[in-house]
Design a protein around this motif. Structure first.
Motif, PDB file in Angstrom:
ATOM      1  N   UNK A   1       0.808  -1.127  -0.241  1.00 51.62           N
ATOM      2  CA  UNK A   1      -0.079  -0.160   0.082  1.00 51.62           C
ATOM      3  C   UNK A   1       0.974   1.264  -0.113  1.00 51.62           C
ATOM      4  N   UNK A   2       2.089   1.231   0.060  1.00 50.28           N
ATOM      5  CA  UNK A   2       2.994   2.650   0.398  1.00 50.28           C
ATOM      6  C   UNK A   2       2.956   3.393  -0.861  1.00 50.28           C
ATOM      7  N   UNK A   3       2.807   2.807  -2.086  1.00 56.88           N
ATOM      8  CA  UNK A   3       2.658   3.667  -3.241  1.00 56.88           C
ATOM      9  C   UNK A   3       1.320   4.607  -3.293  1.00 56.88           C
ATOM     10  N   UNK A   4       0.407   3.748  -2.901  1.00 56.80           N
ATOM     11  CA  UNK A   4      -0.980   4.256  -2.684  1.00 56.80           C
ATOM     12  C   UNK A   4      -1.189   5.359  -1.690  1.00 56.80           C
ATOM     13  N   UNK A   5      -0.690   5.104  -0.625  1.00 56.41           N
ATOM     14  CA  UNK A   5      -0.624   6.279   0.624  1.00 56.41           C
ATOM     15  C   UNK A   5       0.345   7.334   0.221  1.00 56.41           C
ATOM     16  N   UNK A   6       1.278   7.023  -0.344  1.00 51.17           N
ATOM     17  CA  UNK A   6       2.054   8.398  -0.980  1.00 51.17           C
ATOM     18  C   UNK A   6       1.175   9.045  -2.039  1.00 51.17           C
TER      19      UNK A   6
END
Ligand code: AMP
Ligand code: ZN
Length: 113
Positions: A57-62
């Motif tokens: 999920x890191x790219x999504x939260x970014x």
């Protein structure tokens, strides 16, 4: 998630004052604004809270944060300033369990407490 308020807004099943939408995220005005600009930025994919995030999920939260920057500029508060908040669980005041970034601006913010 069928019984999630924000999933329903994203799908258009209930009305929302949508200011931005792309493949990954949707943003709409908070129904009970705490500042002249108060926008909620949410992933189109249902995630309950920060506690449920996984590495993927890191790219999504970014992307949610980059989207907040774009919307802050659209709203004319990029220079005056704005605050980004994610409440997690009841003790922090989370009431809707679809992860969301609050974008608040248009007034002087006080220190966090
Ligand atoms: P939180 O307390 O961090 O979970 O934030 C939930 C936010 O959703 C609150 O600021 C509410 O005012 C807002 N809210 C609740 N229902 C709606 C709705 N139907 N449309 C827009 N915002 C909403
Ligand atoms: Zn949801």
């Amino acid at each position: 998630m069928t019984d999630c308020l924000f999933c329903k807004i994203i799908k258009g099943d209930i009305p929302g004052n949508i200011v931005y939408r792309d493949e990954q995220a949707t943003a709409f005005r908070d129904i009970n604004p705490a500042a002249p600009t108060h926008i909620l930025i949410v992933p189109n994919k249902h995630i309950d809270s920060v506690n449920m995030l996984i590495l993927d999920d890191e790219p999504l939260i970014g992307h949610l944060i980059t989207t907040a920057k774009v919307i802050a500029a659209q709203e004319g508060i990029a220079e005056s300033g704005y605050r980004l908040i994610i409440n997690t669980n009841a003790g922090a005041g989370q009431t809707v369990f679809h992860i969301h970034l609050h974008l608040l601006g248009g007034r002087q913010m006080k220190a966090l407490g």
